[in-house]
Motif scaffolding. Structure first.
Motif, PDB file in Angstrom:
ATOM      1  N   MET A  75       0.851  -1.182   0.000  1.00  0.00           N
ATOM      2  CA  MET A  75       0.000   0.000   0.000  1.00  0.00           C
ATOM      3  C   MET A  75       0.895   1.244   0.000  1.00  0.00           C
ATOM      4  N   LYS A  76       0.693   2.114  -0.975  1.00  0.00           N
ATOM      5  CA  LYS A  76       1.485   3.340  -1.089  1.00  0.00           C
ATOM      6  C   LYS A  76       1.054   4.361  -0.043  1.00  0.00           C
ATOM      7  N   LYS A  77       2.060   5.037   0.537  1.00  0.00           N
ATOM      8  CA  LYS A  77       1.808   6.052   1.556  1.00  0.00           C
ATOM      9  C   LYS A  77       1.821   7.432   0.917  1.00  0.00           C
ATOM     10  N   VAL A  78       0.791   8.234   1.241  1.00  0.00           N
ATOM     11  CA  VAL A  78       0.620   9.547   0.617  1.00  0.00           C
ATOM     12  C   VAL A  78       0.533  10.637   1.682  1.00  0.00           C
ATOM     13  N   LEU A  79       1.203  11.757   1.406  1.00  0.00           N
ATOM     14  CA  LEU A  79       1.076  12.972   2.201  1.00  0.00           C
ATOM     15  C   LEU A  79       0.245  13.951   1.371  1.00  0.00           C
ATOM     16  N   ILE A  80      -0.848  14.451   1.944  1.00  0.00           N
ATOM     17  CA  ILE A  80      -1.731  15.400   1.257  1.00  0.00           C
ATOM     18  C   ILE A  80      -1.415  16.810   1.755  1.00  0.00           C
ATOM     19  N   VAL A  81      -1.144  17.724   0.808  1.00  0.00           N
ATOM     20  CA  VAL A  81      -0.834  19.105   1.165  1.00  0.00           C
ATOM     21  C   VAL A  81      -1.806  20.038   0.443  1.00  0.00           C
ATOM     22  N   ASP A  82      -2.645  20.719   1.236  1.00  0.00           N
ATOM     23  CA  ASP A  82      -3.603  21.669   0.678  1.00  0.00           C
ATOM     24  C   ASP A  82      -4.061  22.566   1.816  1.00  0.00           C
ATOM     25  N   ASP A  83      -4.216  23.858   1.554  1.00  0.00           N
ATOM     26  CA  ASP A  83      -4.637  24.766   2.611  1.00  0.00           C
ATOM     27  C   ASP A  83      -6.133  24.684   2.905  1.00  0.00           C
ATOM     28  N   MET A  84      -6.894  24.049   2.027  1.00  0.00           N
ATOM     29  CA  MET A  84      -8.335  23.930   2.225  1.00  0.00           C
ATOM     30  C   MET A  84      -8.664  22.575   2.853  1.00  0.00           C
ATOM     31  N   SER A  85      -9.244  22.603   4.043  1.00  0.00           N
ATOM     32  CA  SER A  85      -9.523  21.352   4.755  1.00  0.00           C
ATOM     33  C   SER A  85     -10.481  20.448   3.977  1.00  0.00           C
ATOM     34  N   PHE A  86     -11.464  21.033   3.265  1.00  0.00           N
ATOM     35  CA  PHE A  86     -12.403  20.191   2.518  1.00  0.00           C
ATOM     36  C   PHE A  86     -11.699  19.467   1.367  1.00  0.00           C
ATOM     37  N   MET A  87     -10.657  20.072   0.796  1.00  0.00           N
ATOM     38  CA  MET A  87      -9.902  19.405  -0.266  1.00  0.00           C
ATOM     39  C   MET A  87      -9.070  18.254   0.305  1.00  0.00           C
ATOM     40  N   ARG A  88      -8.456  18.480   1.463  1.00  0.00           N
ATOM     41  CA  ARG A  88      -7.695  17.401   2.114  1.00  0.00           C
ATOM     42  C   ARG A  88      -8.635  16.243   2.433  1.00  0.00           C
TER      43      ARG A  88
END
Length: 120
Positions: A1-14
């Motif tokens: 399983m690939k590990k992903v870091l999500i970076v976005d200033d909008m909480s709904f997008m994260r």
């Protein structure tokens, strides 16, 4: 399983990206709301892939991209932004982003892109 870091200033997008990725068997190991936090969390978690917004407070996604690639030239970063203008796409790719996804994104496009990045 690939590990992903999500970076976005909008909480709904994260939140939306997290749900989409987890549904498709990716492990979201962290989230960041700006470029500075992205750099710290990249060093902490060493994700397989980073999804990175471009326009964020404190430090842009392009600046964070450059910094992360200095730390780890093998980092796999996919830019995800509503700004689909050619100049941003070129700047992101010239500075080492692997792919560019334009918001609003479609689930199949995101998964297809992450599969391509994983194969690099």
């Amino acid at each position: 399983m690939k590990k992903v870091l999500i970076v976005d200033d909008m909480s709904f997008m994260r939140f939306a990206l997290r749900k989409l990725l987890e549904k498709n068997e990716y492990e979201v190991i962290g989230e960041a709301k700006d470029g500075e936090e992205a750099i710290k969390k990249y060093a902490q978690y060493k994700p397989d892939i980073v999804t990175m917004d471009i326009t964020m407070p404190k430090m842009s996604g392009i600046e964070a991209l450059k910094d992360i690639l200095q730390q780890d030239p093998q980092a796999k970063i996919v830019m995800v932004s509503a700004m689909g203008q050619t100049s941003y796409v070129k700047e992101a790719l010239v500075n080492g982003a692997k792919y560019f996804i334009v918001k609003p994104f479609k689930e199949d496009k995101v998964i297809e892109t992450l599969q391509k990045v994983s194969a690099l």
